[in-house]
Design a protein around this motif. Structure first.
Motif, PDB file in Angstrom:
ATOM      1  N   ALA A   1      10.640  -1.263  -6.132  1.00  0.00           N
ATOM      2  CA  ALA A   1      10.558  -2.723  -6.113  1.00  0.00           C
ATOM      3  C   ALA A   1      11.942  -3.347  -5.985  1.00  0.00           C
ATOM      4  O   ALA A   1      12.091  -4.451  -5.452  1.00  0.00           O
TER       5      ALA A   1
ATOM      6  N   TRP B   1       8.335   4.876   1.437  1.00  0.00           N
ATOM      7  CA  TRP B   1       8.072   4.144   0.191  1.00  0.00           C
ATOM      8  C   TRP B   1       9.370   3.575  -0.345  1.00  0.00           C
ATOM      9  O   TRP B   1      10.426   4.155  -0.176  1.00  0.00           O
TER      10      TRP B   1
ATOM     11  N   ALA C   1       0.942  -1.816  -7.511  1.00  0.00           N
ATOM     12  CA  ALA C   1       1.963  -0.858  -7.113  1.00  0.00           C
ATOM     13  C   ALA C   1       1.335   0.476  -6.753  1.00  0.00           C
ATOM     14  O   ALA C   1       0.297   0.859  -7.291  1.00  0.00           O
TER      15      ALA C   1
ATOM     16  N   ARG D   1       9.754   1.090 -13.218  1.00  0.00           N
ATOM     17  CA  ARG D   1      10.070   1.093 -11.782  1.00  0.00           C
ATOM     18  C   ARG D   1       8.761   1.181 -11.006  1.00  0.00           C
ATOM     19  O   ARG D   1       7.951   2.076 -11.249  1.00  0.00           O
ATOM     20  N   GLN D   2       8.581   0.242 -10.107  1.00  0.00           N
ATOM     21  CA  GLN D   2       7.361   0.237  -9.299  1.00  0.00           C
ATOM     22  C   GLN D   2       7.700   0.689  -7.882  1.00  0.00           C
ATOM     23  O   GLN D   2       8.771   0.397  -7.360  1.00  0.00           O
ATOM     24  N   VAL D   3       6.740   1.370  -7.293  1.00  0.00           N
ATOM     25  CA  VAL D   3       6.907   1.858  -5.926  1.00  0.00           C
ATOM     26  C   VAL D   3       5.855   1.183  -5.038  1.00  0.00           C
ATOM     27  O   VAL D   3       4.687   1.074  -5.433  1.00  0.00           O
ATOM     28  N   HIS D   4       6.302   0.725  -3.901  1.00  0.00           N
ATOM     29  CA  HIS D   4       5.385   0.085  -2.943  1.00  0.00           C
ATOM     30  C   HIS D   4       5.571   0.728  -1.571  1.00  0.00           C
ATOM     31  O   HIS D   4       6.641   1.287  -1.288  1.00  0.00           O
TER      32      HIS D   4
ATOM     33  N   VAL E   1       3.812   3.496 -10.730  1.00  0.00           N
ATOM     34  CA  VAL E   1       4.592   2.832 -11.769  1.00  0.00           C
ATOM     35  C   VAL E   1       5.197   3.936 -12.631  1.00  0.00           C
ATOM     36  O   VAL E   1       4.483   4.816 -13.118  1.00  0.00           O
TER      37      VAL E   1
ATOM     38  N   THR F   1      -1.290  -7.055  -4.482  1.00  0.00           N
ATOM     39  CA  THR F   1      -1.400  -5.621  -4.254  1.00  0.00           C
ATOM     40  C   THR F   1      -0.760  -4.867  -5.418  1.00  0.00           C
ATOM     41  O   THR F   1       0.412  -5.079  -5.725  1.00  0.00           O
TER      42      THR F   1
ATOM     43  N   TRP G   1      -5.043   5.551  -9.763  1.00  0.00           N
ATOM     44  CA  TRP G   1      -3.762   6.093 -10.196  1.00  0.00           C
ATOM     45  C   TRP G   1      -4.001   7.278 -11.137  1.00  0.00           C
ATOM     46  O   TRP G   1      -4.906   7.237 -11.990  1.00  0.00           O
TER      47      TRP G   1
ATOM     48  N   ALA H   1       2.055  -3.022 -15.999  1.00  0.00           N
ATOM     49  CA  ALA H   1       2.328  -3.366 -14.602  1.00  0.00           C
ATOM     50  C   ALA H   1       1.045  -3.417 -13.781  1.00  0.00           C
ATOM     51  O   ALA H   1       0.967  -4.137 -12.783  1.00  0.00           O
TER      52      ALA H   1
END
Lengths: 525, 308
Positions: A336, A333, A312, A323-326, A315, A310, A199, A36
Motif C-alpha cells: 500500500a 503486486w 487487500a 502492511r497491505q498488498v494490492h 494483510v 476492494t 484469505w 484491515a
C-alpha cells in the motif's frame, strides 16, 4: 454503564461467562490484520461471536449491533460504547436474533462455534450459518471466519485439554460444517452468496498476523515473499495495551507453544508445494448475498467489490505494523505504501538448493553477499533475492551473528547438517561467508519455537555425534596403548644398554669432552 | 459419598430402580444433584473433591456446569423421574391446588408477607388448596395456623434428611401421592416442586410475592434471571404442553439411564452380586423394571404417563 446503552437481553444469556477475558477458552478473535479486512463493512452491521473490542472500534458505529453470549462481556462492551448511541450490545443465544430488519453487513470472524449459550439450543454450524444468512439483506455482505481442522496449527499441535467453552464442541464431527475450503465455498454459493474474497489466515485462526488472498497464494513467483510472510515469530498483538482496559484479562497474544514441529518450517514447505491454502489454520471469506435471493449453482459465482472498497490481496502484521498488498495495474503486486512486492526465492532456499547440489562456490557467493551487505542481520528466511539480483529484506535486521545462527539452526532442523563439516555450523557458515575464523560472539538466541521434530533431529544428531566421539575415543585409547607399549619396550632396551662396558666407556668419553670444552671456553684471567 | 446424595430418599429411589436393596442404598461414588438450580447443579455450599464425578439432572445443567469449570459431569436425570417411571399413574380423581410457598433450608429464614400471599392464592385458585410447608415452617405453629385459618389444608412431605441421619425414604412417595391428588401445582418461585408437579400431571402456576431469604444474595442471577429465562413457566395460567416439555428437559426425564448403565455409573453392584443382596419386594420391582425399560423416551413409559 450509561443508562442510554443498556445491554439488550435476548434470552439464554450466560450470566457469569466471558469469552473476551480469555480465561475460559482461547479469547476473542483479534489482530490488526483482521481490522484491515473490516473496512468493507457498511450500513447496518451485525457482529456475532467474541471479537476483540479494538476490532469493533473499526466498524461504522452509526448502526452497529454486537451479539455476545456472556453477560459480563456484554456489560463491558456496553460501557465501552456508552457514548455511541448507534451501538447496540445484545446478549444471548443466536437463535433469538431473528427479529428486526435485515443487516447490510454481518461479521463473524470468530466463526460459528462460539455463538451457542449453555442455556439455549445447541445450533449446528449449518443452522447457525443459515441463521446468519437469513438476517443478511439481499446485497448485504458477510465476513466469515472458518477454522481449518487440518490446518497447520492442528496438525502440529500436541494434545490439548478441553476448555470451559467445550461443553458440547462438535468440531470436525459436525456433519453440517463444510469440510475443506472447496466445500465451504460451495456451501456459500448454495446459500445464495457470491464470494468476493478468500484469505488464508496464519499462524492461528483467532489471532492471524498474515492474511493471504487466494490470488496472491496462486502466484508461484512469490514463493520467497510468501515464505517470508509466514516466518513469523511474534504473536499477534493489537497495539498498545489500553492503560485502563475496559475488559480484563490477557487477550492480545495467542501463545505459540512447542508442538510436533516448528510451524514456520512446515508453513514454508506448504508455500513451496503450493498447499498453503489447504493447510492454512483458518480462512476468512467475504461474500455478498445475491440481490435476487437466488442460489448459485455449484461453481463459485464470484463477485468483485466496487472500486474503492476492494479488500487487500494480503494483510501482514510485521513488527507491529500493518502492511497491505494490492494488485499492481502494471502486473505483479505492490504494498500500500508503493513498494513492489519482490518475486524470487529466499536466501535460505537458495543456500539449501546450492548445498544440496554440493555447489560450494554458489553457497560461498550467497553467504558472502549476504553477510557483507546491509542485510547481514536480516534472517535468511525473510530475505528475498529477485531474479534480477536485488535483495529485499522483509523483516527488521537483528545482529548478523543471530541471523547466521538462525540459518544454521534451520539447516540443522531441516536435516541438512550432514552436508556440512562437523562442528558448529554457524561458525562454518561465517567462514564460508568470508569472515575470520574464530568463535562467534554475540547474542545466540534465534527466537524460534521448536517442536518434537526438532528435538528428535537434535537427539539423533547428538546420538550420532556421541557414537562417533566414543569411537574416536576408543581409537585414541588403542593408539595410545600401542604407543605406550612401544615406549615401554624402547625404555627397557635403553635400560639394558645402560649398564654395558661400551655404554660406560661412552659416558666417560662424553664427560671428558664436556670438561675440555668448558676449559677452552673459560676466559683467560 | 456425600450426605446430600441421600436427601429426600433420592439414593433409595435409584437403588430400587437399579434392583438393589432400597432399605440401605449403596454408596454413590459421586455427587448427585438434589435440587433444581440455575448454577452447576450442586448446592452453593457443596465442597468438591477433585476427580469426583457430578451426576446431574439435565443436559442444560451439564453444559452450564462444564462452562463453570466442572469436569466429569454426567447426566442421569432426576430421581423424581425414575420414581415416576416405577410408579404408574392411576385413575385417581384430582382436585384443587397444592401450593408450595417458597421456603428456606436448614438455618435459613424467609422474609415475606404470608397474609398477602394467602390473598393472592385465594384470588387465583378456584378449588380447594393444600399448602405444603417445609418442615421448618411446618413446625412453626404460627406459620402453619396462618394458612389453616385461611381455610387451606396444610401438609408437610417430611424431613429431607441430615448428615446420613434421619433419612426419609418415603419423602418422594408422599410428595407423589399428594401431587397426583391435585389438579394444579403452584408456588411463588419456580422450583423443583413445580417441575415435579408438571411431570406428575399437574397444571403448573408460579405467581405471588416470591419472598426473600434473610440476607439472600442472588446467586447466578437469582430470581430476575429465573423469571427472564423461564418466563413461560411464570403466571397463574401456563401452557401445559410447553410446561411439560420444559419439565422433561430440566428433570432429564428424556435422559434416564437403563438400570445396568446407572449401576455402572454410580459404581453400584449388580443385583445378587452381594450374598446379602436384595430380597425385598422393592428390589424385585426394580429388577422387573430393568427388563422392560427402554433407555430413552421416558415420557412414553407407563410410569411417566400424565393425566391431562
Amino acid at each position: 454503564m450509561s443508562p442510554g446503552t443498556p445491554v439488550r437481553l435476548l434470552g439464554d444469556e450466560m450470566h457469569a461467562w466471558s469469552d473476551l477475558d480469555g480465561a475460559h477458552g482461547p479469547g476473542p478473535v483479534r489482530g490488526t490484520g483482521l481490522a484491515a479486512l473490516l473496512t468493507g463493512a457498511y450500513g447496518r452491521t451485525l457482529v456475532v461471536g467474541p471479537h476483540h473490542p479494538e476490532l469493533l472500534d473499526t466498524l461504522p458505529p452509526a448502526d452497529l449491533t454486537v451479539l455476545v453470549r456472556g453477560l459480563p462481556d456484554a456489560e463491558a462492551l456496553a460501557a465501552r460504547y456508552a457514548d455511541r448511541p448507534g451501538v447496540r450490545v445484545c446478549c444471548g443465544g443466536p437463535e433469538r436474533l431473528t427479529t428486526g430488519p435485515a443487516y447490510d453487513t454481518v461479521v463473524a470472524l470468530d466463526g460459528l462455534a462460539r455463538l451457542n449459550s449453555v442455556e439455549g439450543a445447541e445450533l449446528t454450524w449449518g443452522e447457525a450459518f443459515e441463521l446468519l444468512v437469513s438476517v443478511l439483506r439481499p446485497g448485504g455482505r458477510l465476513l466469515l471466519g472458518v477454522e481449518n481442522h487440518i490446518g497447520l496449527h492442528r496438525l502440529l499441535a500436541l494434545p490439548a485439554g478441553s476448555t470451559d467453552s467445550d461443553w458440547a464442541a462438535l468440531g470436525e464431527y459436525d456433519d453440517t460444517r463444510p469440510a475443506g475450503l472447496a466445500r465451504l465455498r460451495d456451501r456459500l454459493a448454495a446459500a445464495g452468496l457470491r464470494i468476493g474474497g478468500t484469505w488464508a489466515a496464519f499462524p492461528s485462526p483467532r489471532a492471524p498476523v498474515a492474511l493471504l488472498g487466494t490470488e496472491l497464494l496462486a502466484d508461484a513467483d512469490l514463493t520467497g515473499f510468501l515464505q517470508a510472510a509466514l516466518a513469523v515469530v511474534e504473536p499477534a498483538r493489537l497495539g498498545p495495551v489500553d492503560p485502563e482496559p475496559v475488559l480484563p484479562g490477557p487477550v492480545d497474544p495467542e501463545p505459540v507453544l512447542p508442538g510436533l514441529a516448528d510451524p514456520e518450517r512446515l508453513a514454508g514447505a506448504a508455500i513451496r508445494n503450493g498447499a498453503a491454502l489447504e493447510l492454512a489454520p483458518g480462512w476468512v471469506l467475504l461474500a455478498e448475498r445475491r440481490p435476487d435471493h437466488g442460489t448459485v449453482p455449484v461453481g463459485h459465482d464470484t463477485w468483485a467489490p466496487a472500486a474503492g472498497a476492494t479488500p487487500a490481496a494480503a494483510v501482514l502484521v510485521q513488527e507491529g505494523r500493518v502492511r497491505q498488498v494490492h494488485p499492481d495495474q502494471a502486473g505483479g503486486w505492490r504494498f500500500a505504501d508503493g513498494g513492489a512486492v519482490p518475486s524470487g526465492r529466499t536466501v535460505e532456499d537458495l543456500v539449501v538448493a546450492a548445498s544440496l547440489r554440493r555447489d560450494l562456490p554458489a553457497v560461498r557467493a550467497l553467504l558472502t553477499a549476504w553477510q557483507s551487505g546491509v542485510e547481514a542481520g536480516v534472517p535468511a528466511d525473510r530475505l528475498v533475492v529477485t531474479p534480477t539480483g536485488d535483495w529485499h529484506g522483509l523483516a527488521a535486521a537483528t545482529e548478523p551473528v543471530a541471523a547466521l545462527r538462525r540459518l544454521a539452526s534451520r539447516l540443522v532442523d531441516a536435516g541438512l547438517a550432514d552436508l556440512w563439516p562437523a562442528g558448529e555450523l554457524a561458525a562454518t557458515l561465517a567462514v564460508t561467508a568470508g569472515q575470520r575464523p574464530g568463535p562467534l560472539v554475540g547474542d545466540g538466541d534465534d527466537g524460534r519455537v521448536r517442536g518434537w521434530r526438532e528435538l528428535t533431529v537434535d537427539r539423533d544428531r547428538l546420538a550420532r555425534e556421541l557414537t562417533e566421539a566414543r569411537a574416536l575415543q576408543r581409537w585414541y585409547e588403542r593408539t595410545l596403548t600401542e604407543r605406550d607399549d612401544e615406549l615401554k619396550r624402547l625404555r627397557r632396551i635403553v635400560s639394558l644398554l645402560h649398564g654395558t662396558p661400551t655404554a660406560r666407556a661412552g659416558r666417560l668419553l662424553l664427560a671428558a669432552v664436556r670438561t675440555a670444552r668448558s676449559a677452552v671456553r673459560r676466559p683467560t684471567p | 459419598m456425600h450426605h446430600a446424595n441421600h436427601y429426600y430418599g433420592h439414593s433409595h429411589v435409584l437403588a430400587r430402580y437399579c434392583g438393589l436393596d432400597d432399605r440401605d442404598p449403596p454408596r454413590i461414588h459421586g455427587y448427585l444433584q438434589h435440587g433444581w438450580n440455575i448454577g452447576d447443579g450442586m448446592a452453593p455450599d457443596h465442597e468438591f473433591v477433585p476427580g469426583v464425578p457430578l451426576f446431574l439432572w439435565s443436559e442444560r445443567t451439564r453444559r452450564r456446569a462444564w462452562s463453570l469449570g466442572r469436569r466429569q459431569t454426567y447426566v442421569v436425570g432426576a430421581p423424581w423421574a425414575y420414581l415416576l417411571a416405577m410408579e404408574p399413574d392411576g385413575p385417581q380423581r384430582r382436585e384443587g391446588t397444592i401450593w408450595y410457598p417458597f421456603h428456606g433450608w436448614e438455618g435459613q429464614r424467609v422474609v415475606g408477607d404470608h397474609g398477602r400471599l394467602i390473598d393472592e392464592i385465594r384470588s387465583v385458585e378456584a378449588g380447594p388448596v393444600t399448602v405444603c410447608l417445609y418442615w421448618q415452617e411446618y413446625r412453626s405453629t404460627r406459620v402453619r395456623q396462618h394458612y389453616e385459618r385461611a381455610g387451606f389444608r396444610v401438609v408437610c412431605h417430611g424431613y429431607r434428611g441430615g448428615r446420613w441421619r434421619d433419612l426419609d425414604p418415603g419423602f418422594l412417595h408422599r410428595q407423589l401421592a399428594e401431587l397426583r391428588g391435585h389438579r394444579r401445582v403452584a408456588s411463588n418461585r419456580l422450583c423443583s416442586a413445580i417441575y415435579y408437579g408438571i411431570l406428575a400431571g399437574c397444571e403448573p402456576a408460579v405467581y405471588g410475592d416470591p419472598m426473600q431469604l434473610a440476607g439472600e444474595a442472588p446467586v447466578w442471577g437469582g430470581q430476575p434471571r429465573i423469571r427472564r429465562q423461564w418466563a413461560q413457566l411464570h403466571g397463574p395460567r401456563i401452557d401445559r404442553d410447553v410446561a411439560r416439555e420444559l419439565a422433561v428437559t430440566e428433570l432429564g426425564a428424556d435422559r434416564l439411564l437403563p438400570p445396568v448403565e446407572l449401576r455402572r455409573l454410580l459404581r453400584w453392584p449388580e443385583p445378587g452380586a452381594d450374598a446379602a443382596g436384595p430380597a425385598n419386594g422393592a428390589a424385585r420391582d426394580g429388577a422387573a423394571f430393568e427388563q422392560a425399560t427402554p433407555p430413552v423416551a421416558a415420557g412414553e413409559r407407563p410410569g411417566m404417563g400424565v393425566a391431562r
